[in-house]
Design an enzyme around this catalytic site. Structure first.
Site, PDB file in Angstrom:
ATOM      1  N   LYS A  20       0.811  -1.219   0.000  1.00 25.21           N
ATOM      2  CA  LYS A  20       0.000   0.000   0.000  1.00 25.21           C
ATOM      3  C   LYS A  20       0.849   1.275   0.000  1.00 25.21           C
ATOM      4  CE  LYS A  20      -4.118  -1.870   2.213  1.00 25.21           C
ATOM      5  NZ  LYS A  20      -5.043  -1.748   3.350  1.00 25.21           N
ATOM      6  N   LEU A  21       1.929   1.266   0.770  1.00 27.56           N
ATOM      7  CA  LEU A  21       2.764   2.464   0.854  1.00 27.56           C
ATOM      8  C   LEU A  21       3.803   2.512  -0.262  1.00 27.56           C
ATOM      9  CD1 LEU A  21       3.253   2.675   4.728  1.00 27.56           C
ATOM     10  CD2 LEU A  21       1.511   3.760   3.287  1.00 27.56           C
ATOM     11  N   GLU A  37      12.089   7.354  -1.659  1.00 20.79           N
ATOM     12  CA  GLU A  37      13.074   6.513  -2.331  1.00 20.79           C
ATOM     13  C   GLU A  37      12.760   5.037  -2.159  1.00 20.79           C
ATOM     14  OE1 GLU A  37      15.847   7.154  -4.403  1.00 20.79           O
ATOM     15  OE2 GLU A  37      14.596   8.949  -4.485  1.00 20.79           O
ATOM     16  N   ASP A  69       6.301  -1.721  18.092  1.00 20.72           N
ATOM     17  CA  ASP A  69       7.114  -1.864  16.889  1.00 20.72           C
ATOM     18  C   ASP A  69       7.369  -3.320  16.489  1.00 20.72           C
ATOM     19  OD1 ASP A  69       8.808  -2.498  18.984  1.00 20.72           O
ATOM     20  OD2 ASP A  69      10.536  -1.463  18.118  1.00 20.72           O
ATOM     21  N   GLU A 136       4.779   0.411  13.721  1.00 28.17           N
ATOM     22  CA  GLU A 136       5.491   1.684  13.762  1.00 28.17           C
ATOM     23  C   GLU A 136       6.024   1.984  12.367  1.00 28.17           C
ATOM     24  OE1 GLU A 136       8.390   3.537  16.910  1.00 28.17           O
ATOM     25  OE2 GLU A 136       9.534   2.225  15.576  1.00 28.17           O
ATOM     26  N   GLU A 151      25.043   3.945  14.172  1.00 21.41           N
ATOM     27  CA  GLU A 151      24.864   4.082  15.620  1.00 21.41           C
ATOM     28  C   GLU A 151      24.295   2.798  16.220  1.00 21.41           C
ATOM     29  OE1 GLU A 151      22.743   5.097  19.403  1.00 21.41           O
ATOM     30  OE2 GLU A 151      21.857   4.397  17.510  1.00 21.41           O
TER      31      GLU A 151
END
Length: 190
Positions: A20-21, A37, A69, A136, A151
């Site tokens: 969907k995204l 991107e 998450d 999330e 990190e």
């Protein structure tokens, strides 16, 4: 706990949301340019969840509520302003409910971490009926993602990092953000 059954709705949510995204990467969005991107997703591993259960003293029967998450999606952009374009596009969607938003882009964590987080409630249709899962969505630039990856590797895979390394990482984050702001200005000149 029966982990296979537990993970099913999260795996389905991630698969559906990635599709969907994914349209955000095709240029079909009416913003004039393609703001995204890539869109990636993952379901948190059983080992990671078990570690959090111990570290945060969680109860297995509350995992669906206490861990926001388990299902995660990451949307990457080129420019900082594209993050906020994506946020606006997500706010207009009707297939999930946004429960929480945290802007670590303009309000970086003390470590230097930057990203925009949304916690959503997403309905999944299973054979047993509909269930709603938390997921999330992290929206960040490619440079923010590069910094976060380094990190994370230093902090979580090599053990707790030294204070001088943490300070240097925070400084690099600020330098990177300043560079991204300059690149955004250059884009506006084009």
């Amino acid at each position: 706990m029966e982990w296979t059954t537990f993970f099913e709705p999260y795996e389905q949510a991630v698969a559906e949301l990635q599709v969907k995204l994914g349209y955000l990467t095709t240029g079909q969005v009416k913003t004039g340019t393609r703001p995204v991107e890539s869109v990636t997703g993952r379901v948190k591993s059983q080992a990671s969840i078990e570690e959090k259960i111990v570290r945060r003293h969680l109860h297995e029967d509350r995992l669906a509520l206490d861990l926001q998450d388990i299902a995660g999606l990451r949307i990457m952009t080129k420019y900082i302003d594209d993050i906020y374009k994506v946020v606006e596009l997500l706010r207009k969607r009707t297939d999930f409910t946004i429960l929480e938003e945290r802007d670590y882009v303009m309000n970086a964590k003390p470590s230097g971490y930057r990203s925009y987080h949304m916690v959503i409630e997403y309905p999944v249709s299973l054979y047993s009926g509909e269930t709603k899962v938390l997921a999330e969505i992290q929206i960040r630039t490619m440079a923010m993602n590069f910094w976060a990856t380094i990190e994370h590797d230093l902090n979580y895979k090599h053990g707790e990092i030294k204070a001088e390394v943490a300070e240097k990482l925070a400084d690099i984050s600020e330098q990177t953000f300043a560079l991204e702001q300059e690149l955004s200005e250059v884009k506006e000149l084009d």
